[in-house]
Design an enzyme around this catalytic site. Structure first.
Site, PDB file in Angstrom:
ATOM      1  N   GLU A   8      62.369  -4.019 -11.973  1.00 39.28           N
ATOM      2  CA  GLU A   8      61.654  -3.492 -13.138  1.00 39.28           C
ATOM      3  C   GLU A   8      61.571  -1.972 -13.000  1.00 39.28           C
ATOM      4  OE1 GLU A   8      57.414  -4.605 -13.433  1.00 39.28           O
ATOM      5  OE2 GLU A   8      57.177  -2.556 -14.179  1.00 39.28           O
ATOM      6  N   ARG A  67      61.513   5.505  -8.954  1.00 39.77           N
ATOM      7  CA  ARG A  67      62.236   4.235  -8.955  1.00 39.77           C
ATOM      8  C   ARG A  67      63.542   4.363  -9.747  1.00 39.77           C
ATOM      9  NH1 ARG A  67      58.861  -1.237 -10.235  1.00 39.77           N
ATOM     10  NH2 ARG A  67      57.346  -0.593  -8.674  1.00 39.77           N
ATOM     11  N   ARG A  95      48.004   5.060  -7.370  1.00 36.78           N
ATOM     12  CA  ARG A  95      47.697   3.627  -7.256  1.00 36.78           C
ATOM     13  C   ARG A  95      47.214   3.331  -5.839  1.00 36.78           C
ATOM     14  NH1 ARG A  95      50.905   0.967 -11.628  1.00 36.78           N
ATOM     15  NH2 ARG A  95      50.751   2.605 -13.203  1.00 36.78           N
ATOM     16  N   ARG A 154      59.747  -0.243  -3.198  1.00 33.56           N
ATOM     17  CA  ARG A 154      59.644   0.301  -4.568  1.00 33.56           C
ATOM     18  C   ARG A 154      58.257   0.781  -4.969  1.00 33.56           C
ATOM     19  NH1 ARG A 154      60.953  -4.711  -8.451  1.00 33.56           N
ATOM     20  NH2 ARG A 154      59.894  -6.394  -7.426  1.00 33.56           N
ATOM     21  N   HIS A 155      57.327   0.748  -4.047  1.00 31.84           N
ATOM     22  CA  HIS A 155      55.970   1.182  -4.377  1.00 31.84           C
ATOM     23  C   HIS A 155      55.552   2.423  -3.589  1.00 31.84           C
ATOM     24  CE1 HIS A 155      55.645  -3.033  -5.840  1.00 31.84           C
ATOM     25  NE2 HIS A 155      54.947  -2.429  -6.787  1.00 31.84           N
ATOM     26  N   SER A 188      57.480  -0.651 -17.937  1.00 32.95           N
ATOM     27  CA  SER A 188      56.799  -1.621 -18.788  1.00 32.95           C
ATOM     28  C   SER A 188      56.319  -0.900 -20.036  1.00 32.95           C
ATOM     29  CB  SER A 188      55.691  -2.362 -18.050  1.00 32.95           C
ATOM     30  OG  SER A 188      54.775  -1.452 -17.584  1.00 32.95           O
ATOM     31  N   GLU A 206      47.178   0.936  -3.924  1.00 35.14           N
ATOM     32  CA  GLU A 206      47.723  -0.387  -3.592  1.00 35.14           C
ATOM     33  C   GLU A 206      48.223  -0.376  -2.160  1.00 35.14           C
ATOM     34  OE1 GLU A 206      50.368  -2.234  -7.038  1.00 35.14           O
ATOM     35  OE2 GLU A 206      50.699  -0.092  -6.789  1.00 35.14           O
TER      36      GLU A 206
HETATM   37  P1  ATP Z   1      55.180  -3.400 -10.281  1.00 35.04           P
HETATM   38  O1  ATP Z   1      55.042  -4.758 -10.942  1.00 35.04           O
HETATM   39  O2  ATP Z   1      56.574  -3.081  -9.850  1.00 35.04           O
HETATM   40  O3  ATP Z   1      54.153  -3.147  -9.226  1.00 35.04           O
HETATM   41  P2  ATP Z   1      53.642  -2.434 -12.483  1.00 35.04           P
HETATM   42  O4  ATP Z   1      53.860  -3.582 -13.403  1.00 35.04           O
HETATM   43  O5  ATP Z   1      52.353  -2.281 -11.765  1.00 35.04           O
HETATM   44  O6  ATP Z   1      54.875  -2.357 -11.420  1.00 35.04           O
HETATM   45  P3  ATP Z   1      53.273  -0.401 -14.436  1.00 35.04           P
HETATM   46  O7  ATP Z   1      51.878  -0.166 -14.082  1.00 35.04           O
HETATM   47  O8  ATP Z   1      53.570  -1.103 -15.682  1.00 35.04           O
HETATM   48  O9  ATP Z   1      54.021  -1.120 -13.233  1.00 35.04           O
HETATM   49  O10 ATP Z   1      54.057   0.990 -14.352  1.00 35.04           O
HETATM   50  C1  ATP Z   1      55.194   1.327 -15.118  1.00 35.04           C
HETATM   51  C2  ATP Z   1      56.342   1.748 -14.234  1.00 35.04           C
HETATM   52  O11 ATP Z   1      55.899   2.676 -13.253  1.00 35.04           O
HETATM   53  C3  ATP Z   1      56.956   0.617 -13.418  1.00 35.04           C
HETATM   54  O12 ATP Z   1      57.917  -0.070 -14.165  1.00 35.04           O
HETATM   55  C4  ATP Z   1      57.587   1.376 -12.275  1.00 35.04           C
HETATM   56  O13 ATP Z   1      58.814   1.972 -12.647  1.00 35.04           O
HETATM   57  C5  ATP Z   1      56.593   2.474 -12.028  1.00 35.04           C
HETATM   58  N1  ATP Z   1      55.637   2.102 -10.977  1.00 35.04           N
HETATM   59  C6  ATP Z   1      54.546   1.313 -11.099  1.00 35.04           C
HETATM   60  N2  ATP Z   1      53.887   1.224  -9.947  1.00 35.04           N
HETATM   61  C7  ATP Z   1      54.557   1.975  -9.069  1.00 35.04           C
HETATM   62  C8  ATP Z   1      54.350   2.311  -7.702  1.00 35.04           C
HETATM   63  N3  ATP Z   1      53.301   1.839  -7.032  1.00 35.04           N
HETATM   64  N4  ATP Z   1      55.230   3.139  -7.100  1.00 35.04           N
HETATM   65  C9  ATP Z   1      56.293   3.633  -7.798  1.00 35.04           C
HETATM   66  N5  ATP Z   1      56.533   3.364  -9.091  1.00 35.04           N
HETATM   67  C10 ATP Z   1      55.687   2.543  -9.725  1.00 35.04           C
END
Ligand code: ATP
Length: 427
Positions: free
Chosen positions: A350, A401, A205, A213-214, A353, A207
């Site tokens: 979270e 996470r 990602r 948590r990211h 998803s 980001e």
């Molecule tokens: P968030 O809202 O926390 O940024 P997201 O809605 O973008 O997450 P999804 O793309 O649905 O998350 O990813 C599914 C799962 O993967 C998340 O619930 C989380 O556990 C994990 N996850 C998502 N993005 C990240 C990240 N940048 N770093 C670590 N874990 C992540």
């Protein structure tokens, strides 16, 4: 001579141990050297006058060096460390260490610069022993339930969700992307008739997130399954799997996790409550006077977890039926402008998803248009569904996470072997 793990040393028996020099104390008549391997540590006691050869072989050795020690261990009430000491007959130096560049007072960034040294700490290594069992249990559950393990490509000409949060790379004169998730390909497996698949693999990602948590690269446990009625079937599977995983972790390491991290691994006994997005927003407003918003933020996720514990005695809570506007284009819409989607919250955050996906081509094309995504970029994906595809859905758990939450760690960095963030691509 074969190496004996320190924890398996038999007193009064000749053995060879191999490990790190943890401490070395050189006094007038004696050298006390503590040697450590994964199983434990032991004091090696050297009487200088009696063992001049060994004293010589230890020249230049400081903490962090790696040695083989041959000798016999004796029980001794005078030795504080485990009541046992080893009297060596020979010491071989396998590797000389330089002075350590970090101390145990180093901050997280300094520690990550020297992650390999940071991880020599037993408690930090234990995080990955727990992760190994958690992943093994996820895999085990899937195998017991007829899921097929797949490995999808991480380089692709199509980006999962479009948007800017994707790493671009040059691929022999063409643009390629690092996949943000296995989403498109695990759905492809549904169009191939695999019916139930899972994957444990990396997601990328792009980001600029500097939260606890990211990460820009993380490991994800992904599931996709066919012939579902709706997203509740997906939640049923995830709930059952998490109960299995937590039981496995609890039974294997529950006591040690309590001892090392002070955290109870709770095996859920109650059904995970399921609150719709609208119900959750109402609860936030009525119970916590929290203003209504378009989506949940970290504070509201925390309050919803408190609510689930107070009213249902559950560490977990599913939030379901998000507005379609909040979810990815491949999510199936429901009649009322919402979507057949969910998030799973655990310990204030979270962790998952999930959703039922849109498998009907016409609707999928409309979803893509309504999200303003260039249909050209999604053509290959939409083709997956043109030749027949069962109704299906799935979810993703961020493993780093999950482990951070499981062990009560303050940051996802601690639960990642080598962390990748916007400011970190080394070591
Ligand atoms: P968030 O809202 O926390 O940024 P997201 O809605 O973008 O997450 P999804 O793309 O649905 O998350 O990813 C599914 C799962 O993967 C998340 O619930 C989380 O556990 C994990 N996850 C998502 N993005 C990240 C990240 N940048 N770093 C670590 N874990 C992540």
């Amino acid at each position: 001579m074969k190496r004996t793990m320190i924890a398996h040393i038999v007193p009064e028996t000749e053995s060879k141990i191999s490990g790190w020099v943890e401490r070395l104390r050189d006094s007038k008549y004696m050298i006390f050297m503590v040697v450590k391997d994964r199983s434990g540590h032991i004091q090696v006691t050297i009487e200088k006058e009696k063992m001049p050869e060994i004293v010589k072989s230890l020249e230049g050795v400081i903490a962090g060096s790696v040695v083989n020690v041959y000798g016999v261990a004796h029980l001794s009430e005078y030795v504080k460390m485990g009541g046992i000491e080893m009297i060596p007959t020979k010491v071989e130096v396998v590797s000389y260490a330089e002075a350590m560049p970090i101390t145990d007072k180093a901050n997280i960034d300094q520690r990550l610069d020297y992650r390999w040294i940071d991880l020599r700490d037993d408690a930090k290594r234990f995080i990955f022993e727990v992760e190994t069992v958690a992943e093994m249990a996820m895999r085990e559950y899937c195998l017991q339930n007829q899921f097929i393990e797949i490995h999808t490509p991480k380089i692709s000409a199509q980006s999962t969700e479009g948007g800017s949060e994707v790493f671009k790379t040059e691929y022999f004169g063409q643009t390629a992307y690092l996949t943000q998730s296995p989403q498109l390909y695990k759905q492809m497996a549904m169009a191939s008739g695999f019916e139930k698949v899972f994957e444990i693999g990396p997601c990328f990602r792009a980001e600029q997130s500097f939260t606890s948590r990211h990460a820009t690269e993380f490991m994800s446990f992904d599931v996709e399954m066919s012939y579902i009625d709706n997203h509740h079937d997906v939640m049923d599977m995830e709930e059952d799997m998490l109960k299995y995983v937590l039981k496995r972790v609890h039974d294997t390491y529950g006591d040690k996790i309590k001892e090392v991290f002070g955290v109870d691994v709770v095996v859920p006994t109650v059904a995970f409550p399921r609150l719709t997005f609208l119900e959750a927003m109402d609860i936030l407003e009525k119970e916590y006077h929290y203003p209504k918003k378009d989506d949940f933020d970290p504070e509201s996720e925390k309050l919803l977890c408190q609510y689930a514990m107070k009213h249902y005695g559950s560490e977990f809570v599913f939030i379901t039926d998000f507005p379609f506007a909040n979810r990815a284009f491949y999510t199936m819409q429901s009649e009322n402008g919402n979507s057949k989607s969910y998030d799973l919250l655990w310990k204030d955050q979270e962790i998952t998803s999930g959703a039922q996906r849109e498998h009907r081509v016409q609707q999928l094309v409309e979803n893509i248009a309504s999200k303003g995504i260039n249909p050209e970029n999604m053509k290959g994906y939409v083709d997956f569904f043109r030749y027949g595809c069962p109704a299906h859905g799935g979810y993703a758990i961020g493993i780093n996470r999950f482990v951070a939450k499981l062990l009560g760690l303050p940051n996802i960095k601690e639960a990642t072997f080598i962390f990748r963030g916007p400011n970190r691509i080394m070591p």
